[in-house]
Scaffold this motif. Sequence first.
Motif, PDB file in Angstrom:
ATOM      1  N   GLY A  79       1.052  -3.122  29.372  1.00 34.06           N
ATOM      2  CA  GLY A  79       0.116  -1.868  29.127  1.00 34.06           C
ATOM      3  C   GLY A  79       0.696  -1.645  27.177  1.00 34.06           C
ATOM      4  O   GLY A  79       0.122  -1.670  26.073  1.00 34.06           O
ATOM      5  N   PHE A 137      -6.872  -2.018  36.500  1.00 33.88           N
ATOM      6  CA  PHE A 137      -5.362  -0.671  37.935  1.00 33.88           C
ATOM      7  C   PHE A 137      -5.634  -0.360  38.578  1.00 33.88           C
ATOM      8  O   PHE A 137      -4.372  -0.864  39.828  1.00 33.88           O
ATOM      9  CB  PHE A 137      -5.259   0.088  36.263  1.00 33.88           C
ATOM     10  N   LEU A 145      -1.625  -2.862  34.922  1.00 31.13           N
ATOM     11  CA  LEU A 145      -2.624  -2.112  33.104  1.00 31.13           C
ATOM     12  C   LEU A 145      -2.105  -1.952  31.974  1.00 31.13           C
ATOM     13  O   LEU A 145      -1.645  -2.760  31.514  1.00 31.13           O
ATOM     14  CB  LEU A 145      -0.865  -1.092  33.142  1.00 31.13           C
ATOM     15  N   SER A 146      -3.941  -1.654  31.759  1.00 29.20           N
ATOM     16  CA  SER A 146      -4.163  -1.454  30.097  1.00 29.20           C
ATOM     17  C   SER A 146      -4.672  -0.460  29.276  1.00 29.20           C
ATOM     18  O   SER A 146      -4.868   0.308  29.725  1.00 29.20           O
ATOM     19  CB  SER A 146      -5.634  -2.249  30.627  1.00 29.20           C
ATOM     20  N   LEU A 147      -3.881  -0.329  28.736  1.00 28.13           N
ATOM     21  CA  LEU A 147      -4.113   1.400  26.987  1.00 28.13           C
ATOM     22  C   LEU A 147      -5.147   0.295  26.188  1.00 28.13           C
ATOM     23  O   LEU A 147      -5.045   1.503  25.373  1.00 28.13           O
ATOM     24  CB  LEU A 147      -2.648   1.243  27.125  1.00 28.13           C
TER      25      LEU A 147
END
Length: 373
Positions: free
Chosen positions: A141, A71, A77-79
């Motif tokens: 995300g 990120f 973006l990684s959730l």
Amino acid sequence: MSDGTVAPARPAAPAAAPSRALPRRLPAVAALVAAIVVALALPLYVDAFWLRIGLFAMAAAVGALGLTVLFGAAGQLSLGHAFFVAVGTYGYAFLAGGDEGHMTGLGLPPLVAAVLATLLAGVCGLLFSPVASRLRGIYLGIASLGLVFLGHHLLLNLRPVTGGYDGRSVTPFALGGFAFSDASGLVVLGVPFGAVENLWYLFLAVTVAATLVARNVLRGRPGRAFRLMRDSEVGAAAMGVRVQRAKASAFVLSSMYAGVAGVLTALAFQRAVPDYFDLLLSIDFLAMIILGGLGSTSGAIIGAAFVVALPIVLSRYADVLPLVVGPGQDGLEASIAAQFVYGGLVVVVMLTQPGGLRALVHALRDRRRPAAR
């Protein structure tokens, strides 16, 4: 043939100016050496409570380094970071563990199990990379968020592997016949070393190695490609960067870092429990790298230490702190208070100091430094 004229002498090269880089780096080098000495000496002087916080913080720092690459540098973006941490944790617990009631295990040597668990997390990241290479921003995300819910469902229902809701115990780490446990019998300078003290040095070595690898990646060609892609995918493609391949590479590397963090988490907790690997854990990782400073390896470590230590310290000293109560009491619990604190800090940092705590420290240091003449 010479015509008898004498060629004018070339002016002598100016003497090399004394390097100013070394004096400027001396404080940083001295601080680094001092930090290493202090870190090596801590198990001799600090009790197990603070050492255990350090273990949790180092495990989180490794995971935060992976998210920094993904990120902070690549802009992806990684959730779903908690999912890959869970893969590392349960992968190690299954591969190193044996049969235990209704649960099974392969009983592999702990070092082999740790390596395979890391690779397993990388394979999971590789399987998700076709999605990651085609999405960006909030869309990625949301897509990665599904991994957390899928992983939690699997952890609760794959009982022979995960143990279900109750989780499963974790086999202590051993290397070359030496067990990182209370039964090691190691005594250093009159201090008996148990599991926490032994694991301290293992975690410290892994964290340092992970930091060096991340720094080399970010400072090398992959890091430049990631930053170009983060700023403009069209511009990166024009500069010769294969954007989809770079996205996939960043996601796989981040997943492997999360796998290492999962193995360290398993060793620190000594038990794998499904409820730990939820969406809040992914949000905590995001808070770590934002508070510390996006794209900074040292910032990731600072942010991880802050986010991990704050709720534990608040819980320990809840009796003497206003408005904060211990677990099970009526009032504002320490874990909730900690979320309010670093949640508010994230907002403040983004508004006033986007570079995070690392940039704030540098700004204060530069103000104290006298202006160059």
